[in-house]
Design an enzyme around this catalytic site. Structure first.
Site, short mmCIF file in Angstrom:
data_model
loop_
_atom_site.label_atom_id
_atom_site.label_comp_id
_atom_site.label_asym_id
_atom_site.label_seq_id
_atom_site.Cartn_x
_atom_site.Cartn_y
_atom_site.Cartn_z
N ASP A 179 -32.81 7.84 -63.20
CA ASP A 179 -33.52 7.46 -64.42
C ASP A 179 -32.78 6.41 -65.24
OD1 ASP A 179 -35.69 9.09 -63.92
OD2 ASP A 179 -34.84 10.80 -65.00
N GLY A 181 -44.86 14.24 -63.90
CA GLY A 181 -44.68 14.50 -62.49
C GLY A 181 -43.90 15.77 -62.22
N ARG A 222 -38.56 23.40 -66.95
CA ARG A 222 -38.24 24.53 -66.07
C ARG A 222 -38.12 25.83 -66.84
NH1 ARG A 222 -36.70 19.87 -63.75
NH2 ARG A 222 -36.34 19.73 -61.49
N GLN A 254 -37.61 17.34 -57.58
CA GLN A 254 -38.90 17.96 -57.88
C GLN A 254 -39.48 18.66 -56.66
OE1 GLN A 254 -41.37 14.91 -59.60
NE2 GLN A 254 -40.08 14.68 -61.41
N LYS A 304 -35.17 17.25 -71.05
CA LYS A 304 -36.58 17.37 -70.68
C LYS A 304 -36.76 18.14 -69.38
CE LYS A 304 -38.94 13.55 -69.51
NZ LYS A 304 -39.82 13.58 -68.32
N LYS A 311 -42.09 5.62 -59.53
CA LYS A 311 -42.02 6.24 -60.86
C LYS A 311 -43.29 5.90 -61.64
CE LYS A 311 -38.01 8.29 -60.54
NZ LYS A 311 -37.87 9.75 -60.72
#
Length: 430
Positions: free
Chosen positions: A315, A95, A27, A168, A22, A342
């Site tokens: 995660d 996000g 990206r 991020q 993902k 999160k």
């Protein structure tokens, strides 16, 4: 939200390939939009989050053709060719999209507004706005959160030290650095975070220098990605890896998986716990380390997670908590405070959820402590709180329980892995 009942299984057996990563899929679309030619993306990781990214670049004037569920063609408009849309861009629950797109739009000509759903609107955004303002853009968060208002500008390069480890925020600053005028932009990290942006920018022809705790980019006038194959998403495979580790008699093979060491911290934690996970057929896929896994059941022992371990396993830490609850001895997570920022407060959700299933776990300010018992948890009901990672955790807990688990809000898995429950059913032997 609809519930799902996950029953105990005798073992987990089979061969699987999970959808494309993902993080890389986001990206590839965003950087493809900045290229001057066509980018073909194979094994695109389709989910609600990544579909929001496709919709966002379309709003900005980029044509995206979807040939099938996992193949895209992105027709880029150049590094400064994005168009100001007529209204706000909806980032939904993504996000990654909101933060990375902020860095890109900071260097475009126009004014842009980024909005998100209720969950995304609670997540911290000032951390990305502040460095972009230092580069010269007008970026305003709403009380530190979304919506974001961005006025594009001619950007200046900066040296920026991240106050909190965040791939991020790092990516937003580096993408802005590619659009800046003048010299190099450097981001320094307190601990290494995932480096997918740096790898894809290099593939696209940007000048990038990667070091263990920093990354530097130089301005680019032209980018070209060509064709990108996305390796399997490690976070999507992680529930199955933990399930096969916990359920006796299991034998699972996972193929074509992203094994970037900045993403696979869970494998290091499982190794400390004595897990039997073998990597074979190592290769590069889309410029990323990849390979296949052979996972077998083995009894686990407790292990500690140090603050420096957290970014590479962020995660998967909910799944670590489940593994720890089934291990012999005590396990401790320290330095996991970022889990509170999160989709939900994941520390609170994990502790409350697993305790309701019979785990001996208690919350701490920046983590949790688990007293493991090497038997199956009782089972019961667990609320996902609308968080896809918590829903997957509850499902795996059900497989490895005595009585099964009712997963409230099971449909939230669609945020990252719409086919999760179908794949889970294929592997079960009751």
């Amino acid at each position: 939200m609809s519930p799902a009942a996950v029953e105990p299984v005798a073992r987990i057996v089979g061969h699987i390939a999970v959808p494309g990563d993902k993080s890389i899929s986001h990206r590839a679309v965003l950087i493809g939009a900045l290229c001057e030619d066509e980018t073909r993306i194979a094994r695109f990781g389709r989910s609600e989050d990544t579909e929001a990214t496709i919709a966002a670049v379309r709003r900005l004037g980029v044509d995206v053709y979807e040939h099938d569920v996992d193949t895209l063609r992105v027709f880029g408009v150049g590094v400064r060719g994005l168009r100001q849309p007529a209204g706000p861009i909806d980032c939904a629950n993504a996000g990654t999209l909101m933060r990375l797109l902020s860095g890109i739009l900071a260097g475009q000509d126009g004014t842009f507004d980024l909005v998100g759903d209720a969950s995304l609107s609670t997540r911290p955004m000032e951390r990305v706005a502040e460095p972009l303002r230092r580069m010269g853009a007008g970026v305003e968060a709403t009380h530190g959160h979304a919506p974001l208002h961005i006025e594009g500008a001619e950007l200046s390069p900066i040296d920026y030290e991240l106050p909190v480890a965040s791939a991020q925020v790092k990516s937003a600053v580096l993408l802005a650095g590619v659009l800046a005028h003048g010299g190099a932009t450097t981001v320094v990290e307190p601990v290494p975070t995932r480096d997918h942006t740096e790898r894809l920018l290099q593939l696209a022809g940007a000048r990038v220098q990667r070091r263990p705790r920093s990354a530097t980019v130089w301005p680019a006038e032209r980018l070209s990605l060509g064709e990108v194959e996305v390796p399997g998403d490690f976070s999507s495979a992680a529930p199955f890896i933990v399930a096969a580790t916990l359920v006796p008699g299991s034998e699972l093979h996972v193929h074509g998986l992203n094994l970037n060491p900045r993403r696979t911290g869970l494998l290091d934690l499982l190794e400390r716990m004595g897990a039997r996970v073998t990597v074979y057929n190592r290769r590069l896929i889309g410029g990323e380390p990849a390979g296949d896994l052979d996972v077998r059941h083995v009894p686990l022992v407790g292990a500690d997670v140090r603050p420096e371990d957290v970014p590479a396993a962020i995660d998967e830490l909910p799944l670590f908590a489940l593994a720890a609850a089934n291990a012999r001895g005590e396990s401790v997570l320290r330095g996991g405070g970022e889990l509170r920022a999160k989709e939900t407060d994941r520390l609170d959700a994990v502790v409350d959820g697993l305790r309701a299933l019979g785990a001996h776990i208690r919350e701490t300010p920046d983590g949790f402590r688990v007293r493991g018992v090497p038997t199956r948890l009782r089972g019961g009901s667990m609320d996902s709180r609308g968080d896809h990672r918590i829903a997957m955790l509850a499902a795996v807990a059900g497989l490895a329980s005595r009585e099964g688990v009712r997963v409230d809000g099971a449909e939230s898995v669609a945020v990252s892995f719409p086919g999760f429950f179908q794949l889970l059913e294929q592997l079960q032997e009751t």
